[in-house]
Design a protein around this motif. Structure first.
Motif, PDB file in Angstrom:
ATOM      1  N   PRO A 364      14.888  11.029 -34.891  1.00 11.21           N
ATOM      2  CA  PRO A 364      14.780   9.877 -34.081  1.00 11.21           C
ATOM      3  C   PRO A 364      13.180   9.671 -33.685  1.00 11.21           C
ATOM      4  O   PRO A 364      12.554   9.067 -33.888  1.00 11.21           O
ATOM      5  CB  PRO A 364      15.481   9.918 -33.018  1.00 11.21           C
ATOM      6  N   SER A 365      12.524  10.983 -33.391  1.00  8.06           N
ATOM      7  CA  SER A 365      11.197  10.943 -32.812  1.00  8.06           C
ATOM      8  C   SER A 365      10.351  11.957 -33.419  1.00  8.06           C
ATOM      9  O   SER A 365      10.979  13.049 -33.837  1.00  8.06           O
ATOM     10  CB  SER A 365      11.230  11.098 -31.377  1.00  8.06           C
ATOM     11  N   ILE A 366       9.035  11.971 -33.464  1.00  8.84           N
ATOM     12  CA  ILE A 366       8.245  12.768 -33.870  1.00  8.84           C
ATOM     13  C   ILE A 366       8.398  14.358 -33.090  1.00  8.84           C
ATOM     14  O   ILE A 366       8.184  15.274 -33.903  1.00  8.84           O
ATOM     15  CB  ILE A 366       6.674  12.407 -33.790  1.00  8.84           C
ATOM     16  N   ASP A 367       8.771  14.295 -31.745  1.00  5.41           N
ATOM     17  CA  ASP A 367       9.161  15.340 -31.151  1.00  5.41           C
ATOM     18  C   ASP A 367      10.013  16.278 -31.630  1.00  5.41           C
ATOM     19  O   ASP A 367      10.321  17.287 -31.358  1.00  5.41           O
ATOM     20  CB  ASP A 367       9.371  15.053 -29.683  1.00  5.41           C
ATOM     21  N   ASP A 368      10.926  15.614 -32.469  1.00  5.22           N
ATOM     22  CA  ASP A 368      12.151  16.321 -33.052  1.00  5.22           C
ATOM     23  C   ASP A 368      11.511  17.118 -34.494  1.00  5.22           C
ATOM     24  O   ASP A 368      12.536  18.041 -34.749  1.00  5.22           O
ATOM     25  CB  ASP A 368      13.289  15.614 -33.512  1.00  5.22           C
ATOM     26  N   TYR A 369      10.420  16.993 -34.696  1.00  7.04           N
ATOM     27  CA  TYR A 369       9.951  17.831 -35.771  1.00  7.04           C
ATOM     28  C   TYR A 369       9.288  19.074 -35.697  1.00  7.04           C
ATOM     29  O   TYR A 369       9.016  19.184 -34.406  1.00  7.04           O
ATOM     30  CB  TYR A 369       9.036  16.839 -36.709  1.00  7.04           C
TER      31      TYR A 369
END
Ligand code: GLC
Length: 553
Positions: A364-369
């Motif tokens: 869902p979000s860049i923070d999950d990468y």
């Protein structure tokens, strides 16, 4: 057997995401050892493991702080020796991944080098003074930003083609070359079957002339490694060479020159990017381009080189999502792509999970990468005013994290990868795409790969046969024939969900040197991804993503 790697199939493991044996959420060496029987069943001859050496993991092990020791999370040297021995018992060789272009900034050489300008290790790296109060020149890092990092203690800049925690080694210094050769020999003595050489094309760089790949001394350095290490055993060596054209690939792989067994070049897996704009600029892959590129490389060598055959690795998105169809035709298209590749000349590589048709992921979000390349790119582009939704589209298509989600072993908790908390997101489709289910289904992608691997071992034509493209102009179908003495193999692959009608007879007769109408050979289907496929020598209507591999006798 000399050149054993020519009829071998290599399986790549990204250890962090393969199998966790101790519940810390991170894959490890014991986990790999536990799965050797699975790989034996698949039929592979060698395992290339992404780096397992001590590393602070800025780039998941591609930043090595000790080349002679194992990363704590992955286990111990004893575990490594056990893995090499256990694999050996099953006839499987272990290929280690040596990052020879750069080290971690936490490697003891760099820790010394940065202390003072006079330090004996200073010249192991590439330090330069500022120019007009700023970076020495305009070289940029492949992971965004300048390739020069300021180092306060000695008021200088050091070069890092990758992250700032991956300082580049200075190959002009013979001591550096000797250190790397000693490391190669250390691992040869441990019994490895060969090496994958990370970004080897960068080691001859001349940073002051802004030459980063294919520098003038590159082949001298690789030959030196061959003379002093690779030639000691019957080893397989494969270099990662993004900038290799056929001529350069020949320089590396012509056996008379004594360098490498083969190289990875990436032309076929960069056809979905806008030329010159880099991987994040998306474009549809055109089948005509794919045919052109494969045909060129299949015809590039005449005993003076050798190809690698691959769709995936830990840096590339999943092929079934990329050039196949990860929706309704996931199984058919995964098998089709496998057929196209494994029918060709070269050494096939399978990346973990490819053999069960694992797909890309959308978090869902860049923070999950997790991947440093992805994160740096996003930050840089957002800083330049790019649109976040558009960047996420590129990330969904191209991020290296697509390949790095944990291996899907079963439909149980955490996909059977770990009993702990996985270090990275697991693709939610593990409920249906997993090894356990694949092993229970005789029509699974797994068993299809197993048959392809077995065929390569049974029939010399896979290794030796010449390649001829068929139906060159066809917009949907990639077909070719391999010929060797009086044998022939025919491969037909429909790349889309359309149902084209084809006829290969006339063209085939020409290639096989038979008069049209003088009677075509008979055809034995070796493998196909639909049951009851028609006779490829008749006029044939193909089904979506249909693939046929047959022998003409
Ligand atoms: C190679 C590796 C990649 C790594 C880079 C720097 O391209 O495959 O994963 O980030 O080299 O070592």
């Amino acid at each position: 057997m000399e050149n054993w790697w020519k009829n071998s199939v290599v399986y790549q493991i990204y250890p962090r995401s393969f199998r966790d044996s101790d519940g810390d959420g991170i894959g490890d060496l014991k986990g790999i050892t536990q799965k050797l029987d699975y790989l034996k069943l698949l039929g592979v001859d060698a395992i290339w493991m992404s780096p397992v050496f001590k590393s602070p993991n800025d780039d998941n092990g591609y930043d090595i702080s000790d080349y002679r020791d194992i990363m704590d999370e992955f286990g111990t040297m004893e575990d490594m020796e056990c893995l090499i021995a256990e694999a050996g018992k099953r006839g499987i060789r272990i290929i280690v991944d040596i990052v020879a272009n750069h080290t971690s900034d936490e490697h003891k050489w760099f820790e010394e080098a940065k202390k003072s300008r006079e330090n004996p290790y200073r010249d192991y790296y590439i330090f330069r003074d500022n120019v007009d109060g700023t970076v020495p020149n305009g070289l940029t890092s492949l992971f965004s930003g300048s390739a020069w990092e300021y180092q306060e203690d000695t008021d200088s800049y050091y070069l890092h083609v990758f992250s700032k925690k991956q300082p580049d080694l200075n190959y002009a210094n013979p001591k550096v070359r000797q250190e790397i050769i000693d490391i190669l020999n250390f691992w040869i003595d441990k019994g490895v079957g060969g090496f994958r050489l990370d970004v080897i094309e960068n080691i001859g760089k001349e940073p002051d002339r802004e030459i980063i790949i294919n520098g003038p001394k590159l082949h001298d350095y690789v030959h030196e490694m061959y003379e002093q290490a690779f030639s000691r055993g019957d080893l397989m060596t494969v270099g990662e060479c993004w900038g290799a054209d056929e001529e350069k690939a020949r320089l590396y792989t012509d056996p008379k020159r004594g360098e490498l067994s083969m190289v990875f070049q990436f032309e076929h897996v960069t056809l979905d990017e806008v030329p010159g704009e880099g991987k994040w600029c998306l474009k549809k892959m055109e089948l005509a381009d794919l045919k052109r590129v494969f045909t060129k490389w299949q015809n590039a060598f005449h005993g003076d080189g050798w190809n690698t055959l691959f769709w995936n690795n830990h840096d590339l998105p999943r092929i079934v999502s990329r050039y196949g169809n990860d929706g309704a035709y996931r199984v058919e298209s995964a098998k089709m792509l496998a057929t196209l590749l494994h029918g060709m000349q070269g050494t096939p590589y399978i990346y973990q999970g490819e053999e069960i048709g694992m797909t890309n992921i959308q978090l869902p979000s860049i923070d999950d990468y997790e991947d440093i390349e992805t994160l740096n790119m996003y930050k840089e582009k957002i800083g330049q005013g790019a649109d976040s939704a558009e960047l996420m589209r590129s990330i969904y298509a191209k991020s290296r994290d697509n390949a790095r989600t944990p291996m899907q072993w079963s439909s149980k908790e955490h996909a059977g990868f770990t009993t702990g908390k996985p270090w990275f997101a697991i693709n939610p489709n593990y409920a249906t795409i997993n090894v356990e289910d694949a092993l229970e289904d005789e029509y699974s992608i797994f068993y299809y790969y197993k048959k392809l691997i077995a065929l390569r071992k049974q029939k010399e034509i896979f290794v030796e046969g010449d390649y001829h493209l068929l139906l060159a102009e066809h917009p949907d179908v990639f077909a070719y024939v391999r010929t060797y003495n009086d044998q022939a193999l025919l491969v037909i692959c429909n790349f889309y969900d359309r149902e084209p009608q084809i006829s290969v007879q006339t063209e085939l007769a020409g290639i096989l040197g038979r008069q049209p109408g003088a009677g075509l050979p008979s055809c034995e289907i070796l493998l196909s991804n639909y049951e009851d496929c028609g006779n490829p020598l008749d006029v044939l209507k193909l089904r979506p993503y249909e693939a046929i591999l047959c022998e003409l006798t």
